[in-house]
Scaffold this motif. Structure first.
Motif, PDB file in Angstrom:
ATOM      1  N   LYS A   1       0.860  -1.181   0.000  1.00 59.11           N
ATOM      2  CA  LYS A   1       0.000   0.000   0.000  1.00 59.11           C
ATOM      3  C   LYS A   1       0.898   1.234   0.000  1.00 59.11           C
ATOM      4  CE  LYS A   1      -3.775   2.119   2.667  1.00 59.11           C
ATOM      5  NZ  LYS A   1      -4.601   1.970   3.919  1.00 59.11           N
ATOM      6  N   ASN A   2       0.960   1.910  -1.136  1.00 60.26           N
ATOM      7  CA  ASN A   2       1.837   3.065  -1.276  1.00 60.26           C
ATOM      8  C   ASN A   2       0.991   4.338  -1.273  1.00 60.26           C
ATOM      9  OD1 ASN A   2       3.717   5.027  -1.966  1.00 60.26           O
ATOM     10  ND2 ASN A   2       4.816   3.677  -3.367  1.00 60.26           N
ATOM     11  N   ARG A   3       0.835   4.907  -0.095  1.00 58.76           N
ATOM     12  CA  ARG A   3       0.060   6.142   0.039  1.00 58.76           C
ATOM     13  C   ARG A   3       0.829   7.333  -0.508  1.00 58.76           C
ATOM     14  NH1 ARG A   3      -1.821   6.434   6.188  1.00 58.76           N
ATOM     15  NH2 ARG A   3      -2.800   8.323   5.371  1.00 58.76           N
TER      16      ARG A   3
ATOM     17  N   LYS B   1      -1.502  15.696  -4.768  1.00 56.60           N
ATOM     18  CA  LYS B   1      -0.261  15.369  -4.059  1.00 56.60           C
ATOM     19  C   LYS B   1       0.426  14.147  -4.669  1.00 56.60           C
ATOM     20  CE  LYS B   1      -2.214  12.434  -0.382  1.00 56.60           C
ATOM     21  NZ  LYS B   1      -2.263  12.225   1.098  1.00 56.60           N
ATOM     22  N   HIS B   2      -0.373  13.218  -5.177  1.00 55.12           N
ATOM     23  CA  HIS B   2       0.204  12.043  -5.825  1.00 55.12           C
ATOM     24  C   HIS B   2       0.796  12.410  -7.188  1.00 55.12           C
ATOM     25  CE1 HIS B   2      -2.770   9.550  -3.252  1.00 55.12           C
ATOM     26  NE2 HIS B   2      -1.610   9.680  -2.643  1.00 55.12           N
TER      27      HIS B   2
ATOM     28  N   GLU C   1       5.638  12.985 -10.436  1.00 51.17           N
ATOM     29  CA  GLU C   1       6.503  13.787 -11.297  1.00 51.17           C
ATOM     30  C   GLU C   1       7.903  13.908 -10.698  1.00 51.17           C
ATOM     31  OE1 GLU C   1       4.513  17.474 -11.824  1.00 51.17           O
ATOM     32  OE2 GLU C   1       2.925  16.643 -13.092  1.00 51.17           O
ATOM     33  N   ARG C   2       7.962  14.102  -9.385  1.00 54.18           N
ATOM     34  CA  ARG C   2       9.256  14.229  -8.712  1.00 54.18           C
ATOM     35  C   ARG C   2      10.045  12.928  -8.797  1.00 54.18           C
ATOM     36  NH1 ARG C   2       7.545  16.218  -4.323  1.00 54.18           N
ATOM     37  NH2 ARG C   2       7.188  14.259  -3.213  1.00 54.18           N
TER      38      ARG C   2
END
Length: 335
Positions: free
Chosen positions: A166-168, A216-217, A222-223
């Protein structure tokens, strides 16, 4: 002193989207009984493109004609299959074999470490340290088997079931079938376990956690793409290092970006020869990494999708060397 920490994660090949798609229909059976298998995972490795079989063992999956990722057929208790979708015809029948119980399990009577200690090192080196723990978690830790060999100072991990991550931080759920994990460690006099290198091999399937990608995701993705090895390799192969924000340094001095890279086109692939022992890579002025090649002939190939070979011989340190699963995007991610 902490040295470079190379991470090798194999994701087969890459998917590059174009304007139209093709459809593959097939069936999955138990090889011995010829009974159809329900709920088999069918997906393109390292992407968000996938499906499961129905009660008749049937699956339907759409894909781009340019797809180069392996088609993964995965089911708990059975041997995973990696197939080339371009060699499959509609109505294909896929037979799966039961996995021998002994595979993926190693027992060492002289393992001196507690499971808690081994798990902390595994999570650190598999998920990474750059993302807060609550932002990226493995939901089925109990399925992971861990073995530390004090003679070789290596930690190995195994799992008969896909790891559910689970990658929040990036907004994904990831199913990761781990074929191999090995951390080469060095113990200090105080007993601290430092990592020399990490080797991870497996296949992954990504799904969006939310119906719409949150802001935010999007920013985090992008980062991470900008700071990824994939972005660097694509920029190197297309000679766009400067345009994409990269600077190359050698012996403490900035140099022309391709001074120590001999670049030769070979059809759709690009052959790269590193003509020095090591170069420093600076991305966006502040993100510093280095690159070296662990073989006498310092050559490698980048395909048109940005994947490079041989991956085990190319060593990254710094920002690029510290990237782990928590930082990894699906291969069909597009800015």
């Amino acid at each position: 002193m902490k040295n470079y920490l190379p991470l090798f994660i194999f994701f087969s090949l890459l998917v590059v989207p174009i304007s139209y798609a093709q459809t593959l229909k097939g069936y999955v059976f138990d090889k011995k009984t010829q009974e159809p298998l329900l709920g088999v995972s069918v997906y393109f490795d390292g992407t968000t493109i996938g499906t499961t079989t129905d009660m008749s063992g049937k699956f339907t999956i759409k894909y781009k004609p340019s797809t180069e990722s392996a088609l993964v057929i995965s089911y708990v208790g059975y041997e995973k299959q990696l197939l080339d979708v371009r060699k499959l015809e509609n109505g294909v029948k896929i037979n799966m074999e039961l996995r021998p119980q002994a595979l993926g399990t190693v027992y060492l009577e002289n393992d001196p470490w507690s499971r808690k200690k081994k798990m902390e090192i595994f999570k650190r080196e598999f998920l990474g340290k750059s993302v807060e723990r609550f932002e990226c978690k493995i939901l089925n830790l109990d399925d992971i088997k861990l073995v530390y060999n004090p003679m070789t100072q290596k930690l190995n991990a195994y799992s008969d079931k896909p790891l559910i991550i689970k990658n929040r931080y990036l907004g994904y759920m990831v199913s990761y079938t781990m074929e191999e994990f090995e951390a080469d460690l060095r113990l200090t006099n105080s007993g601290e376990a430092l990592t020399r290198s990490v080797y991870v091999e497996g296949s992954s399937f990504y799904t969006e956690r939310n119906e719409r990608v949150r802001r935010k995701h999007r920013i985090a993705r992008e980062r991470e793409y900008g700071e990824s090895v994939l972005h660097f390799m694509r920029s190197l192969a297309t000679k766009k290092l400067k345009e994409n924000g990269y600077q190359i340094f050698h012996n403490g001095f900035i140099v022309p970006p391709y001074k120590y890279f001999k670049i030769t086109q070979m059809g759709e692939d690009t052959n790269i020869e590193l003509t020095t022992e090591k170069v420093i890579i600076v991305y966006d002025r502040f993100h510093k990494s280095f690159m070296t090649i662990l073989q006498a002939k310092k050559e490698f190939v980048i395909n048109k999708y940005g994947n490079y070979s041989p991956p085990k011989k190319i060593l990254f340190g710094g920002v690029l060397g510290d990237k782990r699963m928590a930082n990894t995007l699906p291969l069909n991610y597009n800015l």
